[in-house]
Design an enzyme around this catalytic site. Structure first.
Site, PDB file in Angstrom:
ATOM      1  N   GLY A   7       0.813  -1.205   0.000  1.00  0.00           N
ATOM      2  CA  GLY A   7       0.000   0.000   0.000  1.00  0.00           C
ATOM      3  C   GLY A   7       0.842   1.250   0.000  1.00  0.00           C
ATOM      4  O   GLY A   7       2.075   1.213   0.018  1.00  0.00           O
ATOM      5  N   ASN A   8       0.178   2.395   0.014  1.00  0.00           N
ATOM      6  CA  ASN A   8       0.888   3.670  -0.024  1.00  0.00           C
ATOM      7  C   ASN A   8       1.712   3.915   1.237  1.00  0.00           C
ATOM      8  O   ASN A   8       2.773   4.528   1.172  1.00  0.00           O
ATOM      9  CB  ASN A   8      -0.114   4.822  -0.211  1.00  0.00           C
ATOM     10  CG  ASN A   8      -0.649   4.892  -1.611  1.00  0.00           C
ATOM     11  OD1 ASN A   8       0.079   5.143  -2.560  1.00  0.00           O
ATOM     12  ND2 ASN A   8      -1.943   4.643  -1.755  1.00  0.00           N
ATOM     13  N   THR A   9       1.244   3.428   2.382  1.00  0.00           N
ATOM     14  CA  THR A   9       1.937   3.658   3.644  1.00  0.00           C
ATOM     15  C   THR A   9       2.696   2.421   4.103  1.00  0.00           C
ATOM     16  O   THR A   9       3.883   2.493   4.416  1.00  0.00           O
ATOM     17  CB  THR A   9       0.940   4.092   4.735  1.00  0.00           C
ATOM     18  OG1 THR A   9       0.247   5.270   4.297  1.00  0.00           O
ATOM     19  CG2 THR A   9       1.678   4.405   6.035  1.00  0.00           C
ATOM     20  N   THR A  11       3.386  -2.028   3.676  1.00  0.00           N
ATOM     21  CA  THR A  11       3.259  -3.288   2.946  1.00  0.00           C
ATOM     22  C   THR A  11       2.957  -4.369   3.974  1.00  0.00           C
ATOM     23  O   THR A  11       3.724  -4.570   4.923  1.00  0.00           O
ATOM     24  CB  THR A  11       4.544  -3.625   2.181  1.00  0.00           C
ATOM     25  OG1 THR A  11       4.762  -2.625   1.176  1.00  0.00           O
ATOM     26  CG2 THR A  11       4.432  -4.984   1.512  1.00  0.00           C
ATOM     27  N   VAL A  12       1.830  -5.038   3.806  1.00  0.00           N
ATOM     28  CA  VAL A  12       1.398  -6.077   4.737  1.00  0.00           C
ATOM     29  C   VAL A  12       1.654  -7.432   4.095  1.00  0.00           C
ATOM     30  O   VAL A  12       1.259  -7.680   2.948  1.00  0.00           O
ATOM     31  CB  VAL A  12      -0.090  -5.924   5.102  1.00  0.00           C
ATOM     32  CG1 VAL A  12      -0.507  -7.018   6.096  1.00  0.00           C
ATOM     33  CG2 VAL A  12      -0.351  -4.545   5.688  1.00  0.00           C
ATOM     34  N   ALA A 107      -5.773  -2.100  -7.551  1.00  0.00           N
ATOM     35  CA  ALA A 107      -5.726  -3.557  -7.387  1.00  0.00           C
ATOM     36  C   ALA A 107      -6.261  -3.987  -6.025  1.00  0.00           C
ATOM     37  O   ALA A 107      -6.929  -5.023  -5.908  1.00  0.00           O
ATOM     38  CB  ALA A 107      -4.295  -4.054  -7.579  1.00  0.00           C
ATOM     39  N   ASP A 108      -5.979  -3.204  -4.992  1.00  0.00           N
ATOM     40  CA  ASP A 108      -6.440  -3.569  -3.653  1.00  0.00           C
ATOM     41  C   ASP A 108      -7.966  -3.553  -3.563  1.00  0.00           C
ATOM     42  O   ASP A 108      -8.568  -4.343  -2.837  1.00  0.00           O
ATOM     43  CB  ASP A 108      -5.816  -2.656  -2.597  1.00  0.00           C
ATOM     44  CG  ASP A 108      -6.055  -1.178  -2.861  1.00  0.00           C
ATOM     45  OD1 ASP A 108      -6.369  -0.800  -4.010  1.00  0.00           O
ATOM     46  OD2 ASP A 108      -5.898  -0.375  -1.918  1.00  0.00           O
ATOM     47  N   THR A 131      -4.514   4.614   3.633  1.00  0.00           N
ATOM     48  CA  THR A 131      -4.022   5.966   3.379  1.00  0.00           C
ATOM     49  C   THR A 131      -5.143   6.813   2.805  1.00  0.00           C
ATOM     50  O   THR A 131      -5.344   7.964   3.195  1.00  0.00           O
ATOM     51  CB  THR A 131      -2.820   5.922   2.416  1.00  0.00           C
ATOM     52  OG1 THR A 131      -1.843   5.025   2.946  1.00  0.00           O
ATOM     53  CG2 THR A 131      -2.205   7.303   2.261  1.00  0.00           C
TER      54      THR A 131
END
Length: 263
Positions: A7-9, A11-12, A107-108, A131
Site C-alpha cells: 500500500g501507499n503507507t 506493505t502487509v 488492485a487492492d 491511506t
C-alpha cells in the site's frame, strides 16, 4: 503460501496454510527497497514466527505503488523461489466490472471485492480505512459497481496539523467528550466523530443506489478504531485484502498445480 499487499503507507505480508492465516507482518512501504533487502525481511519474519520459508508453495501480491512492487516481485522469485501472481488486468476474478475504465480501479479494491464476494454473497459496501478511505460497491450478482474515494483519516489529520501554525498532532482515538475543553481535546472529536459521521453519511447516500439487504464490511489499518462509532459498519474484516490475495491465487492456479504467471 505467502501474500503481500503493498500500500501507499505500509506493505502487509501474510503466510497461509490452506485457508488459515498463520502470521501477518507489516513494514513501511519504501520505493527504494532492494530485492536483497526483501530477502532479509522474509528471512527475519519467517524465523521469528518459526516458519520455514522453503515451504512456501505460492506467492500472490497486489500494489498501488508500482515502483515498490518491482523489488518485492524479484525478492519473491529469488528468496521464496516462487513466481508471484501480481493482481492486474487479465487475471480471473469472478467479478463483472461495471466501471467506465476498469484499468483505473486500484488492485487492492478488486482484491477486497473478491474476498467480500466469497465471504458475504449478498450486496455489500466495502470500506477500506487505509491511506485513502475507499467505499466499494458490490451487487449480489458479483458486479463491481464502483464507489467513492476519500482522504484517509491519517492524512486528513496530517493536513490539518501541517497547514496550521499551532495545532498539535493528536492520537486518533475516541475522545471522552464531544465538547473539547483544550485544543487537543477539541481536535480529537473533530477527527474521530467527524470521520465516523462521514462514513455513516456516505453509506446512507450509497444505499438507495444499491439493492435491499445491503451489508457493510470494514477493513484496513484503522477499521477497528472507528468500527465501534460508525453505526453503519456491520462486519469487521481487518485481513480482507490478504484473504482476497489467497483466493485470487487459487482462482488463477493452473490445473497442473504450476504457479500462475505474473501479469
Amino acid at each position: 503460501m505467502s501474500v503481500a499487499d503493498a500500500g501507499n503507507t505500509n506493505t502487509v505480508l501474510g503466510l497461509y496454510d490452506g485457508g488459515r492465516l498463520l502470521s501477518r507482518w507489516a513494514v513501511q512501504t519504501t520505493r527504494e527497497r532492494t530485492t536483497d533487502e526483501w530477502g532479509l525481511i522474509f528471512k527475519a519474519f519467517f524465523e521469528m514466527a518459526g516458519h520455514d520459508q522453503r515451504a512456501v508453495t505460492g506467492v500472490s501480491m497486489c500494489s498501488v505503488v508500482p515502483p515498490a512492487v518491482h523489488a518485492l516481485k524479484h525478492g519473491a522469485r529469488k528468496y521464496l523461489h516462487q513466481e508471484p501472481l501480481i493482481v492486474g488486468p487479465g487475471i480471473r476474478t469472478g467479478l463483472q466490472l461495471r466501471y467506465d475504465n476498469p484499468k483505473e480501479i486500484g488492485a487492492d479494491r478488486i482484491v477486497n471485492a473478491v474476498a467480500a464476494r466469497e465471504k458475504y454473497p449478498g450486496a455489500c459496501i466495502i470500506i477500506d480505512f487505509g491511506t485513502a478511505t475507499t467505499f466499494d460497491c458490490l451487487s449480489s450478482r458479483g458486479e463491481y459497481l464502483g464507489g467513492i474515494i476519500c482522504p484517509g483519516i491519517g492524512i486528513s489529520l496530517d493536513a490539518l496539523v501541517t497547514r496550521t501554525a499551532k495545532l498539535p498532532k493528536v492520537e486518533i482515538a475516541r475522545p471522552p467528550d464531544v465538547i473539547g475543553k483544550t485544543t487537543e481535546h477539541a481536535m480529537q472529536p473533530g477527527i474521530f466523530f467527524g470521520y465516523a459521521a462521514m462514513v455513516d453519511g456516505l453509506v446512507q447516500k450509497l444505499a438507495p443506489e444499491m439493492e435491499a439487504n445491503l451489508t457493510t464490511i470494514a477493513t484496513g489499518g484503522l477499521c477497528a478504531v472507528l468500527a465501534g462509532e460508525a453505526t453503519s459498519i456491520v462486519h469487521l474484516e481487518p485481513d480482507l485484502t490478504l484473504e482476497g490475495l489467497r483466493i485470487l491465487y487459487e482462482k488463477n492456479r493452473k490445473p497442473d498445480g504450476i504457479a500462475p504467471r505474473s501479469v
